[in-house]
Design a protein around this motif. Structure first.
Motif, mmCIF file in Angstrom:
data_model
loop_
_atom_site.group_PDB
_atom_site.id
_atom_site.type_symbol
_atom_site.label_atom_id
_atom_site.label_comp_id
_atom_site.label_asym_id
_atom_site.label_seq_id
_atom_site.Cartn_x
_atom_site.Cartn_y
_atom_site.Cartn_z
ATOM 1 N N UNK A 124 0.848 -1.195 0.000
ATOM 2 C CA UNK A 124 0.000 0.000 0.000
ATOM 3 C C UNK A 124 0.883 1.245 0.000
ATOM 4 N N UNK A 125 0.336 2.297 -0.530
ATOM 5 C CA UNK A 125 1.025 3.581 -0.576
ATOM 6 C C UNK A 125 0.122 4.587 0.135
ATOM 7 N N UNK A 126 0.281 4.698 1.453
ATOM 8 C CA UNK A 126 -0.622 5.572 2.205
ATOM 9 C C UNK A 126 -0.443 7.033 1.812
ATOM 10 N N UNK A 127 -1.512 7.791 1.964
ATOM 11 C CA UNK A 127 -1.489 9.213 1.666
ATOM 12 C C UNK A 127 -0.759 9.932 2.795
ATOM 13 N N UNK A 128 0.236 10.720 2.446
ATOM 14 C CA UNK A 128 1.008 11.437 3.456
ATOM 15 C C UNK A 128 0.271 12.711 3.883
ATOM 16 N N UNK A 129 0.683 13.261 4.997
ATOM 17 C CA UNK A 129 0.100 14.516 5.488
ATOM 18 C C UNK A 129 0.374 15.640 4.484
ATOM 19 N N UNK A 130 1.569 15.645 3.911
ATOM 20 C CA UNK A 130 1.915 16.673 2.924
ATOM 21 C C UNK A 130 1.038 16.545 1.676
ATOM 22 N N UNK A 131 0.715 15.312 1.298
ATOM 23 C CA UNK A 131 -0.173 15.100 0.149
ATOM 24 C C UNK A 131 -1.575 15.627 0.439
ATOM 25 N N UNK A 132 -1.989 15.562 1.686
ATOM 26 C CA UNK A 132 -3.301 16.124 2.046
ATOM 27 C C UNK A 132 -3.279 17.647 1.923
ATOM 28 N N UNK A 133 -2.161 18.261 2.291
ATOM 29 C CA UNK A 133 -2.018 19.703 2.111
ATOM 30 C C UNK A 133 -2.006 20.052 0.628
ATOM 31 N N UNK A 134 -1.352 19.210 -0.166
ATOM 32 C CA UNK A 134 -1.338 19.413 -1.617
ATOM 33 C C UNK A 134 -2.746 19.384 -2.163
ATOM 34 N N UNK A 135 -3.517 18.414 -1.732
ATOM 35 C CA UNK A 135 -4.898 18.286 -2.199
ATOM 36 C C UNK A 135 -5.724 19.504 -1.776
ATOM 37 N N UNK A 136 -5.528 19.961 -0.552
ATOM 38 C CA UNK A 136 -6.258 21.136 -0.074
ATOM 39 C C UNK A 136 -5.931 22.364 -0.917
ATOM 40 N N UNK A 137 -4.645 22.618 -1.142
ATOM 41 C CA UNK A 137 -4.248 23.761 -1.965
ATOM 42 C C UNK A 137 -4.796 23.636 -3.384
ATOM 43 N N UNK A 138 -4.766 22.433 -3.904
ATOM 44 C CA UNK A 138 -5.257 22.167 -5.254
ATOM 45 C C UNK A 138 -6.756 22.450 -5.340
ATOM 46 N N UNK A 139 -7.515 21.986 -4.362
ATOM 47 C CA UNK A 139 -8.962 22.224 -4.355
ATOM 48 C C UNK A 139 -9.282 23.710 -4.230
ATOM 49 N N UNK A 140 -8.538 24.417 -3.379
ATOM 50 C CA UNK A 140 -8.742 25.858 -3.239
ATOM 51 C C UNK A 140 -8.373 26.567 -4.535
ATOM 52 N N UNK A 141 -7.266 26.146 -5.152
ATOM 53 C CA UNK A 141 -6.828 26.761 -6.416
ATOM 54 C C UNK A 141 -7.897 26.634 -7.485
#
Length: 188
Positions: A124-141
């Protein structure tokens, strides 16, 4: 199989063509406004499908399979529409900013392929905390850039969207590299 979380995930997939339709005409500010509302609704359902599945103990194989697909379909569609819909001087993502959008799109494809490869090895390749921040910034963008199409006179909204897009692209490179390093360890 058709639990509420799975229905929410499927609704996001079904909503993508509607989102694309509203983004199709770059000079139709009302269409971008409706697209913004739909995009926000899709984001809310993305949060609640996972939350409900975990809270109710109804995490399913179908949901685990469909959720990342729904996310990637939405991201790819929004990127393509924000880059591709142009009319005279009206465009949302142009010039050098296309590079940031392309980085995000390519990482989505690469990480999907890597996850598929590792799944075959039962890694498995778990989602990292930094990847969650990436997703948040991406969604806001993307939300800000869609809203910028609805309110073209408010240039600051587009500026916020583009700044978040570049922030998301930077985190995309970092998290993509992290995932690739993990994946390489399992390759022959």
């Amino acid at each position: 199989m058709l639990s509420l979380p799975n229905i929410l995930t499927l609704s996001r997939i079904v909503a993508v063509p509607l989102l694309v339709w509203f983004l199709w005409w770059p000079t139709w500010a009302a269409g971008f406004g409706i697209a913004f509302a739909l995009y926000c609704l899709m984001g809310v359902t993305d949060y609640f499908d996972g939350y409900l599945a975990r809270a109710q103990g109804t995490v399913s194989k179908l949901g685990v399979f469909l959720d990342p697909i729904a996310d990637k379909i939405m991201v790819a569609a929004v990127i393509l529409m924000l880059v591709g819909t142009r009319h005279d001087d009206v465009a949302v993502i142009t010039g050098v900013h296309i590079i940031a959008a392309l980085v995000i799109l390519l990482r989505e494809i690469a990480v999907s392929g890597l996850r598929e490869f590792l799944a075959g090895l039962q890694v498995s390749l778990p989602v990292s905390r930094l990847a969650k921040w990436k997703t948040t910034l991406q969604l806001v963008a993307f939300g800000a850039l869609i809203l910028a199409g609805a309110l073209p006179a408010q240039m600051w909204i587009k500026g916020v969207g583009l700044a978040c897009l570049w922030g998301a692209a930077a985190l995309t490179l970092i998290t993509g590299w992290d995932y690739l390093r993990v994946g390489v360890r399992h390759m022959d």
